[in-house]
Write a protein that holds these residues in place. Sequence first.
Motif, PDB file in Angstrom:
ATOM      1  N   GLY A 150      79.539  78.825  19.769  1.00 43.41           N
ATOM      2  CA  GLY A 150      80.664  78.074  19.245  1.00 43.41           C
ATOM      3  C   GLY A 150      81.852  77.972  20.171  1.00 43.41           C
ATOM      4  N   LYS A 151      81.694  78.386  21.412  1.00 42.59           N
ATOM      5  CA  LYS A 151      82.794  78.301  22.363  1.00 42.59           C
ATOM      6  C   LYS A 151      82.958  76.862  22.852  1.00 42.59           C
ATOM      7  N   PRO A 152      84.138  76.484  23.351  1.00 43.65           N
ATOM      8  CA  PRO A 152      84.360  75.104  23.816  1.00 43.65           C
ATOM      9  C   PRO A 152      83.392  74.706  24.918  1.00 43.65           C
ATOM     10  N   LEU A 153      83.065  73.424  24.928  1.00 47.23           N
ATOM     11  CA  LEU A 153      82.186  72.857  25.947  1.00 47.23           C
ATOM     12  C   LEU A 153      83.046  72.198  27.014  1.00 47.23           C
ATOM     13  N   THR A 154      82.867  72.614  28.269  1.00 47.46           N
ATOM     14  CA  THR A 154      83.637  72.056  29.371  1.00 47.46           C
ATOM     15  C   THR A 154      82.752  71.130  30.206  1.00 47.46           C
ATOM     16  N   LEU A 155      83.205  69.897  30.389  1.00 48.91           N
ATOM     17  CA  LEU A 155      82.517  68.935  31.246  1.00 48.91           C
ATOM     18  C   LEU A 155      83.170  68.994  32.622  1.00 48.91           C
TER      19      LEU A 155
END
Length: 313
Positions: A150-155
């Motif tokens: 559930g951690k943020p997804l970084t592009l």
Amino acid sequence: MLKQYSIADTFGIHAPASMQIEGFVASGNAYVPPSKPYVFRKDHLRDVLAFLGAPHGDGLYLTGPTGSGKTSLLEQVAARLQWGVHTVTGHGRLELNDLLGQYMLMEGGAMQWIDGPLTLAVRLGHILLINEIDAVDPAELIGLNDIVEGKPLTLAQTGTVIVPHPKFRLVATGNSAGNGDQSGLHQGVLRQNLAFMDRFRLMEVAYPEPEDELTLLTELVPNMPSMVCESMIKVANQIRKVFIGGQDGGGMLSVTLSTRGLMRWASLVATFKSAPNALAYSLDRALTYRAEPAEREAIHRIAKDVFGDDWQV
């Protein structure tokens, strides 16, 4: 928009009226799988709904024999809850960037970022379903560790940080539960990273009970006599037993008659019903033309033992 669904009414099972599951309001979402006739098994449904309702930082890994209905189970649950699904088939060349997205050249020469299936599912609160995940390079899958929790997804390509939608879920299917292929029947299956697999709760999807498959066949080919359907199911289960084998080792067949194959066989029998050997003719086209000659003979022998005088070759 979200909506509460009655479990009993939605899935056609016996359950208290107070038992509900949160899904989405029907809105013509193109990512929602089409609803098809399906008989839900309580144990399987309980595990899937518990995960969808409260994943607690887990992914869901569905394991089981070939053709036992792992993918169709998830898709038909999602179809009835109007939950979007982004399906990816795992293979040895699948990379994390394939799931994230890429820049693409558009008309006019401009470059535009196009979200991949993972990024879309994270944004929209959909399910990312990775079929045959144990065929993917373990080094690539490690990149999913944080997003499962559930951690943020970084592009990295765009510098965008995406906070996952509360309804985002990651589901995987595979034949090996991440342990690699011991039988030699599943080419390309790889042993997966222990830390990655530790982020999944597991459930086993076995072949349906005979009465459930009979219901499916009756809906598919309503004009077929029930005795014929019951015999076809007996043949399928005998083939599966020989395919799976026992505790002493793997089975003696390299092919099996899954529920999908069983339904294909029944459909072909209905199509070729005027042929003098419709059962055998259709079984070849549904399954045994993929088998070695000796295996094909063994499967036909199983069928002949079940059908008796009704079996013609």
